[in-house]
Design a protein around this motif. Sequence first.
Motif, PDB file in Angstrom:
ATOM      1  N   GLY A 208       0.815  -1.210   0.000  1.00  0.00           N
ATOM      2  CA  GLY A 208       0.000   0.000   0.000  1.00  0.00           C
ATOM      3  C   GLY A 208       0.849   1.260   0.000  1.00  0.00           C
ATOM      4  N   LYS A 209       1.974   1.246   0.714  1.00  0.00           N
ATOM      5  CA  LYS A 209       2.857   2.410   0.758  1.00  0.00           C
ATOM      6  C   LYS A 209       3.493   2.669  -0.600  1.00  0.00           C
ATOM      7  CE  LYS A 209       3.931   1.914   5.675  1.00  0.00           C
ATOM      8  NZ  LYS A 209       5.000   1.733   6.697  1.00  0.00           N
ATOM      9  N   ILE A 210       3.813   1.605  -1.318  1.00  0.00           N
ATOM     10  CA  ILE A 210       4.379   1.772  -2.660  1.00  0.00           C
ATOM     11  C   ILE A 210       3.317   2.347  -3.595  1.00  0.00           C
ATOM     12  CG2 ILE A 210       5.377   0.565  -4.633  1.00  0.00           C
ATOM     13  CD1 ILE A 210       7.237   0.775  -2.192  1.00  0.00           C
ATOM     14  N   ALA A 211       2.092   1.849  -3.501  1.00  0.00           N
ATOM     15  CA  ALA A 211       1.016   2.350  -4.365  1.00  0.00           C
ATOM     16  C   ALA A 211       0.753   3.830  -4.111  1.00  0.00           C
ATOM     17  CB  ALA A 211      -0.250   1.533  -4.134  1.00  0.00           C
ATOM     18  N   GLU A 212       0.904   4.271  -2.862  1.00  0.00           N
ATOM     19  CA  GLU A 212       0.691   5.684  -2.551  1.00  0.00           C
ATOM     20  C   GLU A 212       1.668   6.593  -3.276  1.00  0.00           C
ATOM     21  OE1 GLU A 212       0.881   6.106   1.649  1.00  0.00           O
ATOM     22  OE2 GLU A 212      -1.109   5.235   2.010  1.00  0.00           O
ATOM     23  N   MET A 213       2.833   6.054  -3.646  1.00  0.00           N
ATOM     24  CA  MET A 213       3.836   6.871  -4.327  1.00  0.00           C
ATOM     25  C   MET A 213       3.399   7.319  -5.719  1.00  0.00           C
ATOM     26  SD  MET A 213       7.405   4.974  -3.235  1.00  0.00           S
ATOM     27  CE  MET A 213       7.902   4.853  -1.520  1.00  0.00           C
ATOM     28  N   VAL A 214       2.384   6.656  -6.271  1.00  0.00           N
ATOM     29  CA  VAL A 214       1.859   7.084  -7.576  1.00  0.00           C
ATOM     30  C   VAL A 214       0.444   7.620  -7.426  1.00  0.00           C
ATOM     31  CG1 VAL A 214       3.333   5.562  -8.944  1.00  0.00           C
ATOM     32  CG2 VAL A 214       1.117   4.713  -8.123  1.00  0.00           C
ATOM     33  N   GLY A 215       0.076   7.989  -6.191  1.00  0.00           N
ATOM     34  CA  GLY A 215      -1.216   8.608  -5.967  1.00  0.00           C
ATOM     35  C   GLY A 215      -2.369   7.659  -5.748  1.00  0.00           C
ATOM     36  N   CYS A 216      -2.092   6.365  -5.581  1.00  0.00           N
ATOM     37  CA  CYS A 216      -3.162   5.387  -5.327  1.00  0.00           C
ATOM     38  C   CYS A 216      -3.285   5.210  -3.816  1.00  0.00           C
ATOM     39  CB  CYS A 216      -2.840   4.059  -6.012  1.00  0.00           C
ATOM     40  SG  CYS A 216      -2.594   4.208  -7.791  1.00  0.00           S
ATOM     41  N   HIS A 217      -4.218   5.924  -3.207  1.00  0.00           N
ATOM     42  CA  HIS A 217      -4.287   5.992  -1.748  1.00  0.00           C
ATOM     43  C   HIS A 217      -5.296   5.030  -1.136  1.00  0.00           C
ATOM     44  CE1 HIS A 217      -1.649   9.469  -1.786  1.00  0.00           C
ATOM     45  NE2 HIS A 217      -2.432  10.034  -2.696  1.00  0.00           N
ATOM     46  N   ASP A 218      -5.992   4.256  -1.967  1.00  0.00           N
ATOM     47  CA  ASP A 218      -7.007   3.366  -1.407  1.00  0.00           C
ATOM     48  C   ASP A 218      -6.651   1.894  -1.565  1.00  0.00           C
ATOM     49  OD1 ASP A 218      -7.286   3.285  -4.127  1.00  0.00           O
ATOM     50  OD2 ASP A 218      -9.474   3.252  -4.115  1.00  0.00           O
ATOM     51  N   VAL A 219      -5.331   1.606  -1.618  1.00  0.00           N
ATOM     52  CA  VAL A 219      -4.892   0.211  -1.627  1.00  0.00           C
ATOM     53  C   VAL A 219      -4.710  -0.206  -0.167  1.00  0.00           C
ATOM     54  CG1 VAL A 219      -3.129  -1.416  -2.378  1.00  0.00           C
ATOM     55  CG2 VAL A 219      -3.781   0.483  -3.868  1.00  0.00           C
ATOM     56  N   ASP A 220      -5.734  -0.800   0.381  1.00  0.00           N
ATOM     57  CA  ASP A 220      -5.778  -1.098   1.808  1.00  0.00           C
ATOM     58  C   ASP A 220      -5.220  -2.501   2.062  1.00  0.00           C
ATOM     59  OD1 ASP A 220      -6.268  -1.101   4.474  1.00  0.00           O
ATOM     60  OD2 ASP A 220      -8.439  -0.760   4.340  1.00  0.00           O
ATOM     61  N   VAL A 221      -3.980  -2.556   2.513  1.00  0.00           N
ATOM     62  CA  VAL A 221      -3.334  -3.832   2.827  1.00  0.00           C
ATOM     63  C   VAL A 221      -3.308  -3.997   4.339  1.00  0.00           C
ATOM     64  CG1 VAL A 221      -1.294  -5.274   2.539  1.00  0.00           C
ATOM     65  CG2 VAL A 221      -1.902  -3.616   0.765  1.00  0.00           C
ATOM     66  N   VAL A 222      -3.917  -5.055   4.828  1.00  0.00           N
ATOM     67  CA  VAL A 222      -3.988  -5.324   6.261  1.00  0.00           C
ATOM     68  C   VAL A 222      -2.901  -6.331   6.629  1.00  0.00           C
ATOM     69  CG1 VAL A 222      -5.410  -6.257   8.118  1.00  0.00           C
ATOM     70  CG2 VAL A 222      -6.459  -4.868   6.310  1.00  0.00           C
ATOM     71  N   ALA A 223      -2.156  -6.008   7.661  1.00  0.00           N
ATOM     72  CA  ALA A 223      -1.127  -6.929   8.163  1.00  0.00           C
ATOM     73  C   ALA A 223      -1.766  -7.867   9.175  1.00  0.00           C
ATOM     74  CB  ALA A 223       0.013  -6.154   8.804  1.00  0.00           C
ATOM     75  N   GLY A 224      -1.890  -9.139   8.788  1.00  0.00           N
ATOM     76  CA  GLY A 224      -2.427 -10.144   9.707  1.00  0.00           C
ATOM     77  C   GLY A 224      -1.284 -10.841  10.416  1.00  0.00           C
ATOM     78  N   ARG A 225      -1.016 -10.423  11.671  1.00  0.00           N
ATOM     79  CA  ARG A 225       0.142 -10.957  12.396  1.00  0.00           C
ATOM     80  C   ARG A 225      -0.128 -12.358  12.920  1.00  0.00           C
ATOM     81  NH1 ARG A 225       0.801 -11.582  17.476  1.00  0.00           N
ATOM     82  NH2 ARG A 225      -0.818 -10.072  18.094  1.00  0.00           N
TER      83      ARG A 225
END
Length: 541
Positions: A208-225
Amino acid sequence: MEADVVVIGGGATGAGVVRDVAMRGYSAILLDRADLGQGTTGRYHGLLHSGGRYVVSDQQSATECAEENAIVTRINADAVESTGGLFVVTPEDDLDFSDRWVEGATAAKVPFEEITVGEALRREPRLNPGIKRAFAVQDGTVDGWQMVWGTAHSTEDYGAQILTYHEVTGIELDGDQVSAVKATALKTGEQITINTKFVLNAAGPWAGKIAEMVGCHDVDVVAGRGIMIAMNHRLVNTVVNRCIYPADGDILVPVHTVSIIGTTDVKEEDPDRLPIPRNEVQQMLDSGEALIPGFRESRAVHAWSGARPLFKDKRVAASDTRHMSRGMSILDHGSRDGVKGIASIIGGKLTTYRLMAKNIVDVMVEQLGDDRPCRTAEEAVPGSTSGKNYLITHRLGENEERRAATGLVRGGDPAKVPAKSKIDDQVICECELMSRKAFTDLLAEQPDATFDDLRRQLRLGMGPCQGGFCSMRATGVALEEGAIDAERATGLLRLFLKNRWIGLWPILYGEQVRQTALDDWIFQGTFDVEHLPVPESEVVL
């Protein structure tokens, strides 16, 4: 720098993606801010899925696992041990669920065979004698690091570059088209720019952080620990699963010389900060008792947490991470977000890493208008065709004739052993049978590696003593070889021990307390490592 494709993420998926890209004839560079396999890939329980785990909860994933199991076993043979597996109904489990399991396995085309309880106990004598039903499946185990490094070396043979410890800091656009990736080399501080026409985002929980670099702010990746615990022995020689809907602590996996119990599933906000709660440790130990009576009496040697990258599809309601799909999600940001030249892949499992790579590269190839089919299912990773399981097995049988001829085995003539051979064949880590030569060869190949980097490839310090003896020896050998100076040696040693201790604090009970106390006496009482000179920065990348 220039490349047709930049792959971000050096786990199993990223390694699979860059290999597929390179095999299709594109120039490629893989970037990871840490070492290969240091994220989710190196922090799981080692299972090569038969598909049985998901036949009720996610039949598509179950079918994918069953199909890819056979392919991965063939193309990554040296990293896989075909242990087989069992699904058993313990006295604590609902017997009716097993009927649903049979229906699901049949529908998902997951191979299985029902066996008698007596046969299950014959195969695994430590199993709970009160089990009520048992099914044999084609589970296996896989060394994730060996798989990733083998895949990476194969990729380099095709001309691709692997740049570890390179953190992506930005992605440039020319209009709505990706044009370049910027990164920082963390070990040197060098800033690099890679001109490219396509980025494949395989950054796992950080996608999700990588996607934000091109303006895609709604890639919601949940970390399931999930936490896992390695026990001191192979309590079982086949994978043992509870025949229940996927839950915490329902699987015991034999990997190398240990057994791994797993796993929990808790949502975390930050995949870089994954705790190992003591109550979850106790939960895992209790769950182990349901499968193997007396489980708690065995010695736990290390605990760790990993983060599953789960894509939160806003169209599907999920109450918690356990109920989020384990299937793969491919996001074509051109059609989805209007940004061309980038696609992301999220989710999936290590078992399906090759299929995930194929699917996302297919999306890229279609966008580029090319006709370049995938070949990864047909061509094995070099060195895997022999089918030898694990590096440790290979090393034990390596150069047997030379060793016999030079007196390195019983009955040989010690006088015939060259001094160099005696030194090379010294065992630095008895637990994992790591030789001095294996260590010094890799150190020469990767002179700026940390001891943890070497551990991921050689298993240094991963046995019962958890580095209590071998870490000191390895440090001395590295210094003697002239690979590092005294201050860096101490810094690397302290970093290595710090990382080992993260997985020891939560399991300090029983026999492990005695081992840990001995290690501490060695580190502090004999070597006084806390007061030795170290580099100005304690961070020794």
